[in-house]
Design an enzyme around this catalytic site. Structure first.
Site, short mmCIF file in Angstrom:
data_model
loop_
_atom_site.label_atom_id
_atom_site.label_comp_id
_atom_site.label_asym_id
_atom_site.label_seq_id
_atom_site.Cartn_x
_atom_site.Cartn_y
_atom_site.Cartn_z
N ASP A 232 0.97 -1.92 -0.06
CA ASP A 232 -0.49 -0.04 -0.22
C ASP A 232 0.49 1.33 -0.07
O ASP A 232 2.16 1.26 0.06
CB ASP A 232 -1.52 -0.09 1.35
CG ASP A 232 0.25 -0.62 2.20
OD1 ASP A 232 0.98 -0.31 2.69
OD2 ASP A 232 -1.03 -0.53 3.99
N ASN B 184 -6.95 -1.48 14.48
CA ASN B 184 -8.78 -2.31 14.17
C ASN B 184 -8.76 -3.60 13.34
O ASN B 184 -9.60 -3.42 12.68
CB ASN B 184 -9.04 -0.72 13.58
CG ASN B 184 -8.69 -0.71 11.62
OD1 ASN B 184 -7.78 -1.24 11.90
ND2 ASN B 184 -9.03 0.13 11.97
N HIS C 131 -7.59 -4.44 10.26
CA HIS C 131 -7.29 -4.00 9.18
C HIS C 131 -5.72 -4.45 8.59
O HIS C 131 -4.69 -4.68 9.63
CB HIS C 131 -6.95 -2.53 8.14
CG HIS C 131 -5.67 -1.61 8.96
ND1 HIS C 131 -5.92 -0.24 9.56
CD2 HIS C 131 -4.20 -2.33 8.25
CE1 HIS C 131 -4.32 0.01 9.07
NE2 HIS C 131 -3.55 -1.07 9.48
N GLU D 6 -9.67 -1.12 5.75
CA GLU D 6 -9.90 -1.19 6.89
C GLU D 6 -11.21 -2.06 6.82
O GLU D 6 -12.07 -2.21 6.17
CB GLU D 6 -10.69 0.99 6.32
CG GLU D 6 -9.46 1.08 6.18
CD GLU D 6 -8.12 1.52 8.25
OE1 GLU D 6 -8.78 0.64 8.32
OE2 GLU D 6 -7.44 2.83 7.57
C1 GLP Z 1 -0.17 0.31 8.58
C2 GLP Z 1 -0.21 -0.84 7.25
C3 GLP Z 1 -0.55 -1.24 7.51
C4 GLP Z 1 0.10 -2.26 9.01
C5 GLP Z 1 -0.59 -0.98 10.38
C6 GLP Z 1 0.39 -1.33 11.52
O1 GLP Z 1 -1.68 0.54 8.69
N1 GLP Z 1 -1.14 0.57 5.78
O2 GLP Z 1 0.09 -2.78 6.85
O3 GLP Z 1 0.50 -3.82 8.96
O4 GLP Z 1 -0.05 0.17 9.64
O5 GLP Z 1 1.00 -0.50 11.45
P1 GLP Z 1 2.42 -0.96 12.83
O6 GLP Z 1 3.66 -2.39 12.16
O7 GLP Z 1 2.93 -0.04 12.71
O8 GLP Z 1 1.33 -0.98 14.02
#
Ligand code: GLP
Length: 254
Positions: free
Chosen positions: A67, A136, A138, A143
């Protein structure tokens, strides 16, 4: 689904990197799906070490990222382009031409999404896709409410995600509102999924993903449909799991 609980984040990272390295050693032209966020940083650190110290070779590997934010140029230090080059790509011998990250500055975002899907297909599909998870539930930027059959597309970021990710920006107002993301359908077509989570703030999302019903309200729960998914979590992120898993705290003398 295989669920592995490791005592520490460091061990989660080493196991994940070891699995990716094994893939690459067996198939030097592997198509590797990478993720952003703080979770995979330890995995990337270990992949860099394996490259430097053990000669892990990325010269033929092809990569696709999950993404990207819309509206952040590649050199913005909060773009996922910047993140991937800083934290992994510039430290290994992957070829720039083989790196694919959605372009959130594309003039035709819809077309770009279609082309991204085509590129994955043209490379024979993803061999292994690394995933983090949002608090959440995702995956990538799919989302809650995302179609479980979705493909790469434009999405609006959930307010919870914007709040979670605000820690990387000067203020929440700077967090983009829109993004490009591989769809859940895209992700589920990878040969192998490796989902990582660490920290108590992920425990509820992990429990719903692994033990809850498959629902668009918890997009990560869709990985229950995948025939070859491994979830690797640290002790804190396993805190709300109710069944016993290999290496689970209840089975270890921690
Ligand atoms: C972002 C990314 C996700 C990732 C998420 C969790 O939203 N788009 O791919 O899994 O963050 O982030 P973190 O690993 O910093 O908790």
């Amino acid at each position: 689904m295989e669920v592995i609980v490791k005592p520490t984040y460091d061990e989660v990272s080493k196991l994940a990197a070891g699995m990716i390295a094994e893939f690459l050693r067996c198939k030097p032209r592997a198509v590797l799906g990478f993720a952003t966020g703080s979770t995979p940083l330890g995995t990337y650190k270990e992949l860099i070490r394996l490259h430097r110290e053990e000669g892990l070779d990325f010269s033929q590997a092809v990569t696709f990222n999950l993404d990207e934010y819309i509206g952040l140029p590649k050199d913005n230090d909060q773009s996922y382009h910047y993140f991937m080059w800083e934290n992994l790509f510039k430290h290994i011998n992957v070829l720039e031409a083989n790196v694919h990250i959605p372009d959130g500055m594309s003039e035709d975002l819809h077309r770009h999404c279609l082309e991204y899907e085509e590129e994955i297909f043209d490379h024979g599909g993803l061999d292994v896709q690394l995933l983090g998870i949002g608090s959440n539930g995702h995956i990538a930027f799919n989302e809650p409410g995302s179609s479980l059959g979705s493909r790469t597309r434009i999405k609006t970021l959930d307010e919870k995600t914007r709040q979670d990710n605000a820690r990387f920006f000067k203020s929440i107002d700077e967090v983009p509102r829109y993004c490009l993301t591989m769809g859940i359908g895209t992700i589920l077509e990878a040969e192998k999924l490796i989902l990582l989570a660490n920290g108590a703030n992920k425990a509820e999302a992990v429990q719903k993903t692994v033990e809850g019903p498959i629902t668009a309200s918890v997009p990560a729960s869709a990985i229950q449909l995948h025939p070859n998914a491994t979830v690797i979590v640290d002790k804190a992120a396993s805190g709300k799991l109710t069944r016993k898993y290999p290496g689970a705290p209840a089975m270890l003398d921690l």
